[in-house]
Scaffold this active site. Structure first.
Site, PDB file in Angstrom:
ATOM      1  N   SER A  14     -11.286 -52.559   7.811  1.00  0.00           N
ATOM      2  CA  SER A  14     -10.643 -53.723   8.462  1.00  0.00           C
ATOM      3  C   SER A  14     -10.117 -53.151   9.490  1.00  0.00           C
ATOM      4  O   SER A  14      -9.824 -51.834   9.885  1.00  0.00           O
ATOM      5  CB  SER A  14      -9.524 -54.238   7.680  1.00  0.00           C
ATOM      6  OG  SER A  14     -10.005 -55.026   6.333  1.00  0.00           O
ATOM      7  N   CYS A  15      -9.789 -53.983  10.371  1.00  0.00           N
ATOM      8  CA  CYS A  15      -9.110 -53.853  11.895  1.00  0.00           C
ATOM      9  C   CYS A  15      -7.798 -53.167  11.721  1.00  0.00           C
ATOM     10  O   CYS A  15      -7.001 -53.007  10.644  1.00  0.00           O
ATOM     11  CB  CYS A  15      -8.665 -55.431  12.366  1.00  0.00           C
ATOM     12  SG  CYS A  15      -7.716 -55.249  13.861  1.00  0.00           S
ATOM     13  N   PRO A  16      -7.631 -51.993  12.421  1.00  0.00           N
ATOM     14  CA  PRO A  16      -8.563 -51.552  13.811  1.00  0.00           C
ATOM     15  C   PRO A  16      -9.381 -50.477  13.384  1.00  0.00           C
ATOM     16  O   PRO A  16     -10.050 -50.257  14.355  1.00  0.00           O
ATOM     17  CB  PRO A  16      -7.396 -51.275  14.672  1.00  0.00           C
ATOM     18  CG  PRO A  16      -6.298 -50.417  13.725  1.00  0.00           C
ATOM     19  CD  PRO A  16      -6.474 -51.240  12.496  1.00  0.00           C
TER      20      PRO A  16
END
Lengths: 77, 162
Positions: A14-16
C-alpha cells in the site's frame, strides 16, 4: 506490448511503498530506460502519475490486467 | 527541471500515537521520492517516533476515540476503552489491519525517510523537559531548537503541524 528494461512488482503493498520502491528502482536505472511497475494498490493510479509529473519522468503507458495496475515509466533525468 | 529550486516541505511531528506517527513519516518519505527537500521536527510526544526503544512499540489508545471500530457490529462503550489491556488490544488490532493492507511499518518508513535524506530534527527543549538523552534517539537525527526548524521552514513550500 511496451518494451521495458526492468520490472518491479509491488503487489500487496500500500501507499506509499509502491512510490518509494519505484523511485529507488528508477534511480538505479539509466536515463532512457523503462521501468515496468506492477501494483495492486488502487491509489497508485493517481499516485504514479503525480510522481511522474512532479519528478519529470515520463509515464508512457498504464494499463489494468486481472485486477493489477501496470505502468511503464521512462527515466528522463 | 533539474535547474529549478527543489520544492521544500517542513513538518512538525508532535504526537506519538501509532496512528499519529504515520502521517509525518508517509508524507516525509513520499516527498523525498518526489525530490522535495524535507525536514521533520520531532517535539514532545513526537520524539517517541525517533526513540530507539519506543519507535517499534508505539500504541493507539481507544479511550476518547469515537472513531475506534467495535467488534463486528457491536460498538464498544467508550469507558471500556479505559480498562487495563484495551490499549494493547487496540494497538494489536491496528497493527494487524496495517499488516493485512501491506502498509509499511513505522521502522520501515523511518528507514525510507533516512534513505531519502529527510532531515530529522529532535527538539532540544522537549528532550530536556522530558529527560530524553541524545543516545535514546536514533543516530541519524540532529538536535536543534525552534530556530533550527524555522531556518529550514522559512523557504518551505509546504509546512504542516501534525
Amino acid at each position: 506490448m511496451t518494451e521495458y528494461t526492468e520490472v518491479l512488482d509491488t503487489s500487496g503493498l500500500s501507499c506509499p511503498l509502491p512510490i518509494l520502491k519505484s523511485k529507488k528502482a528508477l534511480k538505479a536505472m539509466n536515463i532512457g530506460d523503462i521501468l515496468k511497475i506492477i501494483s495492486t494498490d488502487a491509489g497508485s493510479e493517481k499516485d504514479i502519475a503525480s510522481w511522474c509529473r512532479v519528478t519529470g519522468q515520463e509515464l508512457m503507458n498504464s494499463d489494468k490486467e486481472d485486477g493489477k495496475y501496470i505502468y511503464f515509466v521512462k527515466r528522463l533525468k | 527541471m533539474s535547474e529549478e529550486k527543489p520544492k521544500r516541505m517542513a513538518i512538525i511531528a508532535g504526537k506519538g500515537g501509532l496512528d499519529e506517527a504515520y502521517p509525518p513519516l508517509i508524507l516525509g518519505s513520499t516527498a523525498s521520492a518526489l525530490d522535495f527537500e524535507v525536514a521533520i521536527f520531532f517535539t514532545f510526544y513526537g520524539l517517541d517516533i525517533v526513540n530507539k526503544k519506543k519507535l517499534k512499540k508505539l500504541k493507539v489508545a481507544p479511550l476518547a476515540n469515537p472513531a475506534m471500530p467495535g467488534i463486528g457490529p457491536i460498538q464498544i462503550p467508550n469507558f471500556i476503552g479505559g480498562l487495563p489491556g484495551m490499549t494493547f488490544m487496540a494497538t494489536k488490532m491496528m497493527k494487524s489491519w496495517m499488516n493485512n493492507a501491506g502498509v509499511a511499518t513505522i521502522p520501515d518508513l523511518l528507514e525510507a525517510c533516512i534513505l531519502g535524506d529527510v532531515q530529522l530534527i529532535a527538539c532540544q527543549m522537549t528532550m530536556d523537559v522530558m529527560g530524553i538523552k541524545r543516545e535514546d534517539l536514533i543516530d541519524e537525527l540532529e538536535v536543534g531548537g525552534a530556530a533550527t526548524f524555522l531556518e529550514f521552514a522559512k523557504d518551505a513550500d509546504i509546512t504542516m503541524y501534525m
